[in-house]
Write a protein that holds these residues in place. Structure first.
Motif, PDB file in Angstrom:
ATOM      1  N   ALA A 148      64.480  53.188  -4.008  1.00 20.61           N
ATOM      2  CA  ALA A 148      64.242  53.588  -4.995  1.00 20.61           C
ATOM      3  C   ALA A 148      63.090  54.235  -5.182  1.00 20.61           C
ATOM      4  CB  ALA A 148      64.247  52.417  -6.041  1.00 20.61           C
ATOM      5  N   ALA A 149      62.078  54.206  -4.242  1.00 26.31           N
ATOM      6  CA  ALA A 149      60.788  54.784  -4.488  1.00 26.31           C
ATOM      7  C   ALA A 149      60.649  56.173  -4.209  1.00 26.31           C
ATOM      8  CB  ALA A 149      60.035  54.291  -3.293  1.00 26.31           C
ATOM      9  N   ARG A 150      59.692  56.942  -4.884  1.00 23.01           N
ATOM     10  CA  ARG A 150      59.712  58.384  -4.645  1.00 23.01           C
ATOM     11  C   ARG A 150      59.279  58.925  -3.452  1.00 23.01           C
ATOM     12  NH1 ARG A 150      56.854  61.594  -9.571  1.00 23.01           N
ATOM     13  NH2 ARG A 150      56.993  63.481  -8.700  1.00 23.01           N
ATOM     14  N   GLY A 151      60.256  60.016  -2.891  1.00 23.73           N
ATOM     15  CA  GLY A 151      59.709  60.544  -1.804  1.00 23.73           C
ATOM     16  C   GLY A 151      61.137  61.037  -0.906  1.00 23.73           C
ATOM     17  N   PHE A 152      61.068  61.270   0.537  1.00 22.65           N
ATOM     18  CA  PHE A 152      62.006  61.905   1.029  1.00 22.65           C
ATOM     19  C   PHE A 152      62.480  61.307   2.426  1.00 22.65           C
ATOM     20  CE2 PHE A 152      58.704  65.055  -0.579  1.00 22.65           C
ATOM     21  CZ  PHE A 152      59.531  65.503  -1.798  1.00 22.65           C
ATOM     22  N   MET A 153      62.253  60.124   2.576  1.00 23.46           N
ATOM     23  CA  MET A 153      62.618  59.582   3.742  1.00 23.46           C
ATOM     24  C   MET A 153      64.177  58.839   3.469  1.00 23.46           C
ATOM     25  SD  MET A 153      62.079  58.275   6.938  1.00 23.46           S
ATOM     26  CE  MET A 153      60.492  58.551   6.755  1.00 23.46           C
ATOM     27  N   PRO A 154      65.229  59.526   4.424  1.00 24.43           N
ATOM     28  CA  PRO A 154      66.417  58.866   4.269  1.00 24.43           C
ATOM     29  C   PRO A 154      66.740  57.297   4.675  1.00 24.43           C
ATOM     30  CG  PRO A 154      66.238  61.021   5.469  1.00 24.43           C
ATOM     31  CD  PRO A 154      64.977  60.705   5.370  1.00 24.43           C
ATOM     32  N   PRO A 155      67.651  57.002   4.180  1.00 30.59           N
ATOM     33  CA  PRO A 155      67.762  55.351   4.201  1.00 30.59           C
ATOM     34  C   PRO A 155      67.996  55.002   5.882  1.00 30.59           C
ATOM     35  CG  PRO A 155      69.194  56.118   2.350  1.00 30.59           C
ATOM     36  CD  PRO A 155      68.533  57.196   3.038  1.00 30.59           C
ATOM     37  N   ASP A 156      68.640  55.619   6.527  1.00 27.57           N
ATOM     38  CA  ASP A 156      69.040  55.471   8.037  1.00 27.57           C
ATOM     39  C   ASP A 156      67.585  55.574   8.764  1.00 27.57           C
ATOM     40  OD1 ASP A 156      69.514  58.014   7.553  1.00 27.57           O
ATOM     41  OD2 ASP A 156      70.695  58.251   9.254  1.00 27.57           O
TER      42      ASP A 156
ATOM     43  N   THR B  75      51.118  59.465   3.857  1.00 30.41           N
ATOM     44  CA  THR B  75      51.403  58.155   2.714  1.00 30.41           C
ATOM     45  C   THR B  75      52.378  58.825   1.683  1.00 30.41           C
ATOM     46  OG1 THR B  75      49.298  57.272   3.097  1.00 30.41           O
ATOM     47  CG2 THR B  75      50.683  56.318   1.511  1.00 30.41           C
ATOM     48  N   TYR B  76      52.015  59.928   1.148  1.00 26.85           N
ATOM     49  CA  TYR B  76      52.539  60.553  -0.110  1.00 26.85           C
ATOM     50  C   TYR B  76      52.732  59.534  -1.303  1.00 26.85           C
ATOM     51  CZ  TYR B  76      55.462  64.172  -2.508  1.00 26.85           C
ATOM     52  OH  TYR B  76      55.578  65.172  -3.385  1.00 26.85           O
ATOM     53  N   CYS B  77      53.927  59.268  -1.866  1.00 28.19           N
ATOM     54  CA  CYS B  77      54.084  58.274  -2.681  1.00 28.19           C
ATOM     55  C   CYS B  77      54.311  57.027  -2.197  1.00 28.19           C
ATOM     56  CB  CYS B  77      55.134  58.547  -3.705  1.00 28.19           C
ATOM     57  SG  CYS B  77      54.724  60.449  -4.338  1.00 28.19           S
ATOM     58  N   GLY B  78      54.399  56.536  -0.882  1.00 26.03           N
ATOM     59  CA  GLY B  78      54.426  55.239  -0.275  1.00 26.03           C
ATOM     60  C   GLY B  78      55.701  54.794  -0.106  1.00 26.03           C
ATOM     61  N   LYS B  79      56.806  55.644  -0.077  1.00 28.09           N
ATOM     62  CA  LYS B  79      58.329  55.465   0.238  1.00 28.09           C
ATOM     63  C   LYS B  79      58.310  54.858   1.720  1.00 28.09           C
ATOM     64  CE  LYS B  79      63.073  57.318  -0.150  1.00 28.09           C
ATOM     65  NZ  LYS B  79      63.315  56.635  -1.200  1.00 28.09           N
ATOM     66  N   SER B  80      58.047  55.548   2.761  1.00 25.73           N
ATOM     67  CA  SER B  80      58.157  54.966   4.143  1.00 25.73           C
ATOM     68  C   SER B  80      56.956  53.634   4.382  1.00 25.73           C
ATOM     69  CB  SER B  80      57.596  56.086   5.056  1.00 25.73           C
ATOM     70  OG  SER B  80      56.449  56.757   4.981  1.00 25.73           O
ATOM     71  N   ALA B  81      56.099  53.847   3.567  1.00 28.62           N
ATOM     72  CA  ALA B  81      54.988  52.574   3.677  1.00 28.62           C
ATOM     73  C   ALA B  81      55.818  51.278   3.317  1.00 28.62           C
ATOM     74  CB  ALA B  81      53.864  52.839   2.821  1.00 28.62           C
ATOM     75  N   ILE B  82      56.749  51.375   2.205  1.00 29.92           N
ATOM     76  CA  ILE B  82      57.519  50.148   2.199  1.00 29.92           C
ATOM     77  C   ILE B  82      58.225  49.395   3.330  1.00 29.92           C
ATOM     78  CG2 ILE B  82      59.296  48.855   0.675  1.00 29.92           C
ATOM     79  CD1 ILE B  82      58.465  50.855  -1.644  1.00 29.92           C
ATOM     80  N   TRP B  83      59.134  50.205   3.944  1.00 29.01           N
ATOM     81  CA  TRP B  83      59.764  49.927   4.967  1.00 29.01           C
ATOM     82  C   TRP B  83      58.701  49.424   6.196  1.00 29.01           C
ATOM     83  CZ3 TRP B  83      62.634  54.491   2.843  1.00 29.01           C
ATOM     84  CH2 TRP B  83      64.029  54.026   2.959  1.00 29.01           C
ATOM     85  N   LEU B  84      57.482  50.212   6.614  1.00 31.07           N
ATOM     86  CA  LEU B  84      56.732  49.741   7.463  1.00 31.07           C
ATOM     87  C   LEU B  84      56.058  48.656   7.048  1.00 31.07           C
ATOM     88  CD1 LEU B  84      55.332  53.088   8.603  1.00 31.07           C
ATOM     89  CD2 LEU B  84      56.708  51.688  10.000  1.00 31.07           C
ATOM     90  N   GLY B  85      55.585  48.506   5.700  1.00 25.75           N
ATOM     91  CA  GLY B  85      54.776  47.588   5.090  1.00 25.75           C
ATOM     92  C   GLY B  85      55.516  46.165   5.218  1.00 25.75           C
ATOM     93  N   ALA B  86      56.776  46.234   4.899  1.00 26.76           N
ATOM     94  CA  ALA B  86      57.692  44.921   4.900  1.00 26.76           C
ATOM     95  C   ALA B  86      57.764  44.512   6.184  1.00 26.76           C
ATOM     96  CB  ALA B  86      59.164  45.420   4.139  1.00 26.76           C
ATOM     97  N   ALA B  87      57.922  45.494   7.059  1.00 26.56           N
ATOM     98  CA  ALA B  87      58.087  44.875   8.609  1.00 26.56           C
ATOM     99  C   ALA B  87      56.585  44.316   8.893  1.00 26.56           C
ATOM    100  CB  ALA B  87      58.441  46.167   9.688  1.00 26.56           C
ATOM    101  N   ALA B  88      55.492  44.964   8.734  1.00 25.92           N
ATOM    102  CA  ALA B  88      54.239  44.609   9.073  1.00 25.92           C
ATOM    103  C   ALA B  88      53.824  43.023   8.502  1.00 25.92           C
ATOM    104  CB  ALA B  88      53.265  45.448   8.580  1.00 25.92           C
ATOM    105  N   ARG B  89      54.426  42.804   7.211  1.00 26.09           N
ATOM    106  CA  ARG B  89      54.308  41.363   6.613  1.00 26.09           C
ATOM    107  C   ARG B  89      55.055  40.521   7.308  1.00 26.09           C
ATOM    108  NH1 ARG B  89      55.804  40.679   0.468  1.00 26.09           N
ATOM    109  NH2 ARG B  89      57.696  40.171   1.125  1.00 26.09           N
ATOM    110  N   GLU B  90      56.284  40.800   7.595  1.00 27.25           N
ATOM    111  CA  GLU B  90      57.257  39.874   8.463  1.00 27.25           C
ATOM    112  C   GLU B  90      56.634  39.492   9.932  1.00 27.25           C
ATOM    113  OE1 GLU B  90      61.227  41.088   7.275  1.00 27.25           O
ATOM    114  OE2 GLU B  90      62.006  40.383   9.324  1.00 27.25           O
ATOM    115  N   ALA B  91      55.877  40.628  10.610  1.00 25.94           N
ATOM    116  CA  ALA B  91      55.614  40.449  11.790  1.00 25.94           C
ATOM    117  C   ALA B  91      53.958  39.667  11.838  1.00 25.94           C
ATOM    118  CB  ALA B  91      55.393  41.615  12.310  1.00 25.94           C
ATOM    119  N   GLY B  92      53.421  39.711  10.579  1.00 22.40           N
ATOM    120  CA  GLY B  92      52.356  38.898  10.705  1.00 22.40           C
ATOM    121  C   GLY B  92      50.963  39.960  10.756  1.00 22.40           C
ATOM    122  N   THR B  93      51.342  41.293  10.500  1.00 21.61           N
ATOM    123  CA  THR B  93      50.258  42.210  10.977  1.00 21.61           C
ATOM    124  C   THR B  93      50.202  43.259   9.513  1.00 21.61           C
ATOM    125  OG1 THR B  93      49.486  44.071  12.360  1.00 21.61           O
ATOM    126  CG2 THR B  93      51.713  43.925  12.034  1.00 21.61           C
ATOM    127  N   VAL B  94      49.424  44.053   9.573  1.00 18.57           N
ATOM    128  CA  VAL B  94      49.217  45.054   8.651  1.00 18.57           C
ATOM    129  C   VAL B  94      49.554  46.444   8.917  1.00 18.57           C
ATOM    130  CG1 VAL B  94      47.587  43.653   7.566  1.00 18.57           C
ATOM    131  CG2 VAL B  94      46.755  45.556   8.966  1.00 18.57           C
TER     132      VAL B  94
END
Ligand code: SAH
Ligand code: MG
Length: 209
Positions: free
Chosen positions: A12-20, A46-65
């Motif tokens: 749902a976030a603003r930006g241009f990263m395709p789901p796959d 970063t732009y509006c943070g769309k790709s940062a959600i995918w990467l940030g979610a993975a970082a949190r799951e893996a215990g990093t940032v």
């Protein structure tokens, strides 16, 4: 795969990263964090943070940032008169794009403020002072020749052995898009430091040997 609720936020976030490609980015982040334990992930662009959600979610799951670097003034192609301009992102007081506020709301709304750390500044200026080895580097900043090649030169030496380099907007056919991301993808392979791991859409994932 990241938590479904966070994936929905990313979609749902603003930006241009395709789901796959976002899903592939998150998979790469999880694999990289496992291969280089304790090391952070870093995104350029970063732009509006769309790709940062995918990467940030993975970082949190893996215990990093995730560190995400952007001056938040937009690339050339985001400025008035260019193809990717979004007029509502212009700060009228400055007369330039400002994506920092939208990014902060995006990350707060996803509940990822502890896992996603914004670094606000010019990518080469940050790179020249950066010493920490990276589990994953995602290059998606300026797509002109100079910015792309400088990001390649200054940041890729920081990818730890066994870590991953991801490059976005790689188009082997010039009819599909600009050349510089494709050129730095070839440079990464030519350097002998990286091998192909995966390709999804315009995303390339390479492994540091
Ligand atoms: N990764 C984002 C999209 C990034 S768009 C996503 O998928 O959601 C490219 C971004 O690179 C823009 O926000 C622009 O401000 C930033 N950028 C371009 N040149 C830069 C530079 N020299 N330093 C820092 N950021 C830069
Ligand atoms: Mg991109």
């Amino acid at each position: 795969m990241i938590a479904p609720d966070l994936r929905d936020k990313a979609l749902a976030a603003r930006g241009f990263m395709p789901p796959d490609e976002g899903d592939a980015l998150a998979d790469a982040a999880l694999a990289a964090a496992a291969a280089v334990p304790g090391a952070p992930l870093l995104e350029i662009g970063t732009y509006c943070g769309k790709s940062a959600i995918w990467l940030g979610a993975a970082a949190r799951e893996a215990g990093t940032v995730l560190f995400t670097v952007d001056h938040h003034r937009g690339s050339e192609e985001n400025q008035a008169g260019w193809e990717w301009h979004e007029p509502d992102l212009v700060d009228p007081a400055v007369g330039l794009i400002d994506t920092l506020g939208v990014f902060r709301r995006t990350i707060a709304d996803a509940g990822l403020e502890e896992s996603v750390i914004a670094v606000v500044g010019d990518s080469p200026a940050v790179a020249r002072h950066w010493l920490t080895p990276l589990a994953l580097l995602f290059i998606d900043g300026g797509h002109g020749s100079d910015p792309a090649h400088r990001d390649f030169e200054l940041w890729t030496p920081l990818v730890a052995p066994g870590g991953l380099l991801c490059i976005h907007d790689v188009f082997p056919d010039p009819a599909d898009g600009g050349r510089p991301p494709y050129e730095i993808y070839l440079r990464a392979l030519d350097s002998g430091r990286f091998t192909d791991d995966r390709a999804v859409g315009s995303l390339r994932v390479l492994r540091r040997s």
